[in-house]
Design a protein around this motif. Sequence first.
Motif, short mmCIF file in Angstrom:
data_model
loop_
_atom_site.label_atom_id
_atom_site.label_comp_id
_atom_site.label_asym_id
_atom_site.label_seq_id
_atom_site.Cartn_x
_atom_site.Cartn_y
_atom_site.Cartn_z
N TYR A 1 -4.33 6.23 -0.03
CA TYR A 1 -4.31 5.77 1.35
C TYR A 1 -3.73 6.83 2.28
O TYR A 1 -2.83 7.60 1.92
CB TYR A 1 -3.46 4.49 1.48
CG TYR A 1 -3.91 3.37 0.59
CD1 TYR A 1 -5.17 2.79 0.75
CD2 TYR A 1 -3.09 2.88 -0.43
CE1 TYR A 1 -5.60 1.76 -0.08
CE2 TYR A 1 -3.51 1.84 -1.25
CZ TYR A 1 -4.76 1.29 -1.07
OH TYR A 1 -5.19 0.27 -1.89
N VAL B 1 0.83 -1.21 0.00
CA VAL B 1 0.00 0.00 0.00
C VAL B 1 0.86 1.25 0.00
O VAL B 1 0.49 2.28 -0.61
CB VAL B 1 -1.02 0.01 1.17
CG1 VAL B 1 -2.04 -1.10 0.99
CG2 VAL B 1 -0.35 -0.07 2.51
N TRP C 1 -8.57 3.81 3.23
CA TRP C 1 -8.67 3.95 1.78
C TRP C 1 -9.66 5.07 1.48
O TRP C 1 -10.83 4.99 1.86
CB TRP C 1 -9.14 2.63 1.14
CG TRP C 1 -9.45 2.71 -0.33
CD1 TRP C 1 -8.98 3.62 -1.23
CD2 TRP C 1 -10.33 1.84 -1.06
NE1 TRP C 1 -9.49 3.38 -2.48
CE2 TRP C 1 -10.32 2.30 -2.42
CE3 TRP C 1 -11.09 0.74 -0.72
CZ2 TRP C 1 -11.07 1.68 -3.41
CZ3 TRP C 1 -11.84 0.11 -1.71
CH2 TRP C 1 -11.82 0.57 -3.05
N TRP D 1 -7.04 -5.50 -1.26
CA TRP D 1 -7.35 -4.59 -0.16
C TRP D 1 -8.05 -5.31 0.99
O TRP D 1 -7.82 -5.01 2.16
CB TRP D 1 -8.22 -3.45 -0.67
CG TRP D 1 -8.87 -2.66 0.43
CD1 TRP D 1 -10.19 -2.68 0.78
CD2 TRP D 1 -8.23 -1.76 1.33
NE1 TRP D 1 -10.41 -1.85 1.84
CE2 TRP D 1 -9.23 -1.28 2.20
CE3 TRP D 1 -6.91 -1.33 1.49
CZ2 TRP D 1 -8.95 -0.36 3.23
CZ3 TRP D 1 -6.63 -0.42 2.52
CH2 TRP D 1 -7.63 0.05 3.36
N ARG E 1 -3.81 2.01 -6.25
CA ARG E 1 -4.24 1.30 -5.05
C ARG E 1 -4.24 -0.19 -5.34
O ARG E 1 -3.99 -0.62 -6.47
CB ARG E 1 -5.65 1.76 -4.66
CG ARG E 1 -6.68 1.58 -5.78
CD ARG E 1 -8.07 2.01 -5.36
NE ARG E 1 -9.04 1.89 -6.45
CZ ARG E 1 -9.61 0.76 -6.85
NH1 ARG E 1 -9.31 -0.38 -6.25
NH2 ARG E 1 -10.49 0.75 -7.84
#
Length: 247
Positions: A84, A68, A93, A163, A101
Amino acid sequence: MSDIEMAHLPAGEVTLHDARRDLHRTVSLESFEIGVFAVTEEQLAEILGIASRHPRRPAADLSWLRAVRFCNAASEWEGLDPAYSFDGEDITWHVDSDGYRLPTEAEWEYACRAGSTGPHYGLLTDVAWTTADAVAAPQDVGGKMPNLHGLFDTLGNVWEWCWDLLDPARYDDYRVFRGGGYADDAWSVRASVRRGGAPRMHHEDVGMRLARGGFDERDAAQGWSAAVDRERAASDDALPFGWTPLR
């Protein structure tokens, strides 16, 4: 930074399977972009200012937290708003951001399947590096056939971080990775297989693929919801024999 080649995928639907709870859910997706290839060693090295030993291999041995942070660094490099924000190791997020992302699980499976409904989008020997190839490390990206979205190596070669949380009632903050790797057999290299690890964990066969796309929502997008994560963490559903809830 070396160009990150992205594919634009149209809006569509994908059905996900939760094996523990034996549930299926169909997710409607808005259009988004996803990497044609996994992030390579060369791309990771350029952002981090280090040398890459195998420039065209997918970057692996990569923790979720580093993944990330790489997304944000790649966004900043290209003048995009980072997706982020960080409060220690608590990651938020910002779903309206159009920066790089990680894909949600729903996006990843939709991208991988490319309209297919079986476990593989093609003959596995043609589309994926697996244990059948008897290789000892990830291979250069793009060496097998792409799927119908034009994406390479979504199955095999290296698993790819997403994610989403894996199963917060059982595994707390573990995040999902998908797709199977070079050391896995056909049973694990399937579009529906879910595995995961803690955000700081490193795995020699886990890398990442970038996504992009902003959405007019808050704390929810593309099959993911912070509220549902909280509900899943507090679930009182029966756990499989031998499992102990993390609370």
